[in-house]
Motif scaffolding. Structure first.
Motif, PDB file in Angstrom:
ATOM      1  N   LYS A  94      -2.928  10.359   4.157  1.00  7.48           N
ATOM      2  CA  LYS A  94      -1.820   9.686   3.481  1.00  7.48           C
ATOM      3  C   LYS A  94      -1.361  10.547   2.312  1.00  7.48           C
ATOM      4  O   LYS A  94      -2.173  11.169   1.622  1.00  7.48           O
ATOM      5  N   GLU A  95      -0.043  10.564   2.082  1.00  5.91           N
ATOM      6  CA  GLU A  95       0.542  11.283   0.959  1.00  5.91           C
ATOM      7  C   GLU A  95       0.815  10.321  -0.191  1.00  5.91           C
ATOM      8  O   GLU A  95       1.054   9.136   0.022  1.00  5.91           O
ATOM      9  N   GLY A  96       0.765  10.845  -1.407  1.00  8.05           N
ATOM     10  CA  GLY A  96       1.137  10.061  -2.577  1.00  8.05           C
ATOM     11  C   GLY A  96       0.022   9.161  -3.087  1.00  8.05           C
ATOM     12  O   GLY A  96      -1.153   9.442  -2.925  1.00  8.05           O
ATOM     13  N   ILE A  97       0.430   8.057  -3.718  1.00  5.90           N
ATOM     14  CA  ILE A  97      -0.517   7.134  -4.333  1.00  5.90           C
ATOM     15  C   ILE A  97      -1.237   6.315  -3.255  1.00  5.90           C
ATOM     16  O   ILE A  97      -0.607   5.783  -2.338  1.00  5.90           O
ATOM     17  N   VAL A  98      -2.564   6.232  -3.378  1.00  4.59           N
ATOM     18  CA  VAL A  98      -3.397   5.491  -2.422  1.00  4.59           C
ATOM     19  C   VAL A  98      -4.293   4.541  -3.210  1.00  4.59           C
ATOM     20  O   VAL A  98      -4.884   4.934  -4.224  1.00  4.59           O
ATOM     21  N   SER A  99      -4.407   3.319  -2.751  1.00  6.51           N
ATOM     22  CA  SER A  99      -5.279   2.359  -3.431  1.00  6.51           C
ATOM     23  C   SER A  99      -6.721   2.523  -2.968  1.00  6.51           C
ATOM     24  O   SER A  99      -6.990   3.103  -1.902  1.00  6.51           O
ATOM     25  N   LEU A 100      -7.639   2.015  -3.752  1.00  9.35           N
ATOM     26  CA  LEU A 100      -9.054   2.054  -3.377  1.00  9.35           C
ATOM     27  C   LEU A 100      -9.278   1.317  -2.058  1.00  9.35           C
ATOM     28  O   LEU A 100     -10.053   1.772  -1.205  1.00  9.35           O
ATOM     29  N   GLU A 101      -8.570   0.223  -1.878  1.00 12.62           N
ATOM     30  CA  GLU A 101      -8.708  -0.569  -0.651  1.00 12.62           C
ATOM     31  C   GLU A 101      -8.247   0.214   0.577  1.00 12.62           C
ATOM     32  O   GLU A 101      -8.839   0.108   1.658  1.00 12.62           O
ATOM     33  N   GLU A 102      -7.184   1.007   0.428  1.00 11.01           N
ATOM     34  CA  GLU A 102      -6.711   1.824   1.539  1.00 11.01           C
ATOM     35  C   GLU A 102      -7.727   2.893   1.922  1.00 11.01           C
ATOM     36  O   GLU A 102      -7.965   3.149   3.097  1.00 11.01           O
ATOM     37  N   PHE A 103      -8.349   3.505   0.931  1.00 15.93           N
ATOM     38  CA  PHE A 103      -9.396   4.494   1.194  1.00 15.93           C
ATOM     39  C   PHE A 103     -10.551   3.843   1.959  1.00 15.93           C
ATOM     40  O   PHE A 103     -11.040   4.388   2.959  1.00 15.93           O
ATOM     41  N   GLN A 104     -10.971   2.695   1.473  1.00 15.48           N
ATOM     42  CA  GLN A 104     -12.113   2.020   2.100  1.00 15.48           C
ATOM     43  C   GLN A 104     -11.786   1.566   3.526  1.00 15.48           C
ATOM     44  O   GLN A 104     -12.627   1.677   4.431  1.00 15.48           O
ATOM     45  N   ALA A 105     -10.559   1.086   3.731  1.00 17.10           N
ATOM     46  CA  ALA A 105     -10.160   0.644   5.068  1.00 17.10           C
ATOM     47  C   ALA A 105     -10.124   1.813   6.058  1.00 17.10           C
ATOM     48  O   ALA A 105     -10.382   1.634   7.252  1.00 17.10           O
ATOM     49  N   ALA A 106      -9.832   3.003   5.569  1.00 17.75           N
ATOM     50  CA  ALA A 106      -9.751   4.168   6.434  1.00 17.75           C
ATOM     51  C   ALA A 106     -11.107   4.543   7.029  1.00 17.75           C
ATOM     52  O   ALA A 106     -11.171   5.216   8.057  1.00 17.75           O
ATOM     53  N   MET A 107     -12.179   4.093   6.393  1.00 11.41           N
ATOM     54  CA  MET A 107     -13.517   4.417   6.901  1.00 11.41           C
ATOM     55  C   MET A 107     -14.014   3.414   7.928  1.00 11.41           C
ATOM     56  O   MET A 107     -15.055   3.636   8.549  1.00 11.41           O
ATOM     57  N   LYS A 108     -13.266   2.334   8.125  1.00  8.72           N
ATOM     58  CA  LYS A 108     -13.729   1.299   9.048  1.00  8.72           C
ATOM     59  C   LYS A 108     -13.189   1.528  10.454  1.00  8.72           C
ATOM     60  O   LYS A 108     -12.145   2.087  10.643  1.00  8.72           O
TER      61      LYS A 108
END
Length: 224
Positions: A210-224
């Motif tokens: 993902k480009e730009g601003i990323v939330s902590l929740e988005e990072f965590q969801a990407a690992m699931k």
């Protein structure tokens, strides 16, 4: 007559305000050391890489889309000390910023030309070796690896730093930093051109980006 006097007073007040907002290198240097001050370089990336003021952010005013995007990560409530090569671009950029809610914008009168003429040093003049594509390939080996393509002078990159650090710590993910102003061959290899860009690898293979601003929740969801 009264109307003429009133108009002259307005013009003098505007000139006085401008004089306070465009300062000498000495005043600029003193002011930029105050707590909370953000230093903004509106020159091109190529110009920036020839040397810049300490701890400066960079947003190219000649690339309007990039400029507006990066300015979203510059705090409107805190002072911004802005400069370019000679003062033309920074004056135009400062005018736009004031008209769009930035509370205090201070310009470096004469830009980096005046700064150097005043005998003040620039940072970032040393050459740094690029990360090789081979070294990058070895670096992304591992269960989970987050590749952070960014730069210290990129406003959204700096804004993302606390979020990235928390994600890394809480999820025990390896972090690989790619210097967006230097590691050109690696950026070509992984097809990135926007700062910041985050790419998540699992067992050496890309699974998310993902480009730009990323939330902590988005990072965590990407690992699931």
């Amino acid at each position: 007559m009264k109307k003429l006097i009133w108009t002259a007073c307005i013009m003098l007040a505007a000139m006085a305000a401008w004089a306070q907002d465009a300062v000498t290198p000495d005043a600029f240097e003193k002011g930029m050391k105050q707590p909370g001050v953000q230093v903004l370089d509106v020159r091109t990336a190529k110009e920036f890489n020839t040397g810049h003021l300490p701890d400066a952010l960079q947003a190219d005013f000649t690339k309007k889309e990039e400029f507006y995007r990066r300015l979203q990560s510059v705090d409107k409530t805190k002072p911004v000390y802005i400069y370019c090569l000679s003062g033309g671009r920074s004056t135009a950029a400062a005018k736009w910023m004031r008209e769009n809610g930035y509370k205090k914008v201070i310009e470096l009168n004469g830009g980096t030309m005046a700064w150097k003429q005043a005998g003040k040093p620039l940072a970032g003049t040393e050459r740094v070796a690029q990360m090789s594509v081979e070294a990058f390939g070895k670096a992304i080996a591992g269960k989970w690896v987050l590749v952070d393509v960014g730069a210290d002078w990129c406003p959204p990159c700096r804004k993302m730093e606390p979020v990235v650090k928390r994600f890394i710590k809480e999820n025990k993910v390896k972090r690989v930093n790619v210097n967006g102003g230097n590691d050109i061959e690696v950026m070509k290899k992984i097809n990135t051109a926007t700062l910041p860009t985050f790419v998540l690898y699992k067992d050496g293979k890309e699974v998310w980006r993902k480009e730009g601003i990323v939330s902590l929740e988005e990072f965590q969801a990407a690992m699931k």
